[in-house]
Design a protein around this motif. Sequence first.
Motif, short mmCIF file in Angstrom:
data_model
loop_
_atom_site.label_atom_id
_atom_site.label_comp_id
_atom_site.label_asym_id
_atom_site.label_seq_id
_atom_site.Cartn_x
_atom_site.Cartn_y
_atom_site.Cartn_z
N LYS A 1 0.88 -1.22 0.00
CA LYS A 1 0.01 -0.01 -0.12
C LYS A 1 0.47 1.72 0.23
N PRO A 2 0.30 2.29 -0.62
CA PRO A 2 1.38 3.74 -0.12
C PRO A 2 1.04 4.18 1.29
N VAL A 3 2.15 4.54 0.52
CA VAL A 3 2.88 5.40 2.68
C VAL A 3 3.22 6.08 2.45
N THR A 4 2.87 7.63 3.73
CA THR A 4 3.55 8.38 2.96
C THR A 4 4.31 9.37 4.68
N PHE A 5 5.61 9.00 5.17
CA PHE A 5 6.45 9.61 6.07
C PHE A 5 7.18 11.23 5.83
N ASP A 6 7.01 10.96 6.64
CA ASP A 6 7.88 13.04 7.77
C ASP A 6 9.00 12.19 7.99
N VAL A 7 10.11 13.31 7.10
CA VAL A 7 10.94 13.30 7.10
C VAL A 7 11.54 14.60 7.20
N LYS A 8 12.68 14.49 8.64
CA LYS A 8 13.71 15.50 9.26
C LYS A 8 14.65 15.24 8.60
N TYR A 9 15.29 16.03 7.72
CA TYR A 9 16.56 15.98 7.44
C TYR A 9 17.95 16.30 8.11
N GLY A 10 18.62 15.47 9.06
CA GLY A 10 19.79 15.81 9.92
C GLY A 10 21.07 17.10 8.88
N GLY A 11 21.66 16.22 7.92
CA GLY A 11 22.58 16.76 7.81
C GLY A 11 23.39 15.84 7.07
N THR A 12 24.44 15.99 6.71
CA THR A 12 25.75 15.20 5.99
C THR A 12 27.00 16.12 6.12
N VAL A 13 27.57 14.29 6.83
CA VAL A 13 28.68 15.43 7.24
C VAL A 13 30.01 14.05 6.62
N THR A 14 31.20 14.62 6.98
CA THR A 14 32.34 13.24 6.96
C THR A 14 32.47 12.63 8.33
N GLY A 15 31.88 11.27 8.65
CA GLY A 15 32.24 11.02 9.75
C GLY A 15 33.62 10.39 10.47
N GLN A 16 34.00 9.26 11.34
CA GLN A 16 35.23 9.49 12.12
C GLN A 16 35.61 8.39 11.15
N ASP A 17 35.39 7.90 10.51
CA ASP A 17 35.72 6.95 9.26
C ASP A 17 36.18 7.43 8.50
#
Length: 192
Positions: free
Chosen positions: A129-145
């Motif tokens: 079935k179709p569904v819609t999520f509310d999405v909050k974008y937290g950002g993009t970073v370069t991780g410790q790796d």
Amino acid sequence: MKKTTFLLVFFLLGIALMAQSTYKVDPAHTSINFKVKHLGITFVQGKFEKFDGAITGEPDKVEQARIYFNVETNSINTSVEARDNHLKSADFFDVEKFPAMTFESTGIEKVDDQNYKLNGILAIKDVSKPVTFDVKYGGTVTGQDGVQTVGFVATTTINRLDYNVAYDPDAATIGKDVVITLFLEFKKSSDK
């Protein structure tokens, strides 16, 4: 002429797909959570422990991304073994017959710089079935790796009866509405 046009379109589509990046879900920093009312007075919470998924696209063009997710139903965990075993039975997820739930995006709408509507098809048991999520974008970073990592929180509410998870159909004990909350981190893959 038609053959040349077809080859040109195929070539351009191939270039466009190669130009996109793939971000694979980081299971160590992702959780698939749900809660459902119990006796109409409080909630029981749980999660799924095994899953995979990916985003194809670029973080600065979220609306153009494609997202898929696969969750192993046998990995359900509510911290009560007897309840988990019941949830795995034919009364609920019937994990032997339906070992996975899936989600595939059909479109993403930008609300503002941090908020989006993620539309897609959610398949549970024998129902899609179709569904819609509310999405909050937290950002993009370069991780410790040293790998680019992107984060989101996604929420939606579904009616479990719509997906044939129909034990206690009158909802005398177990509510019909299931709140789904996903805490998601995806890492840029070096695979192309």
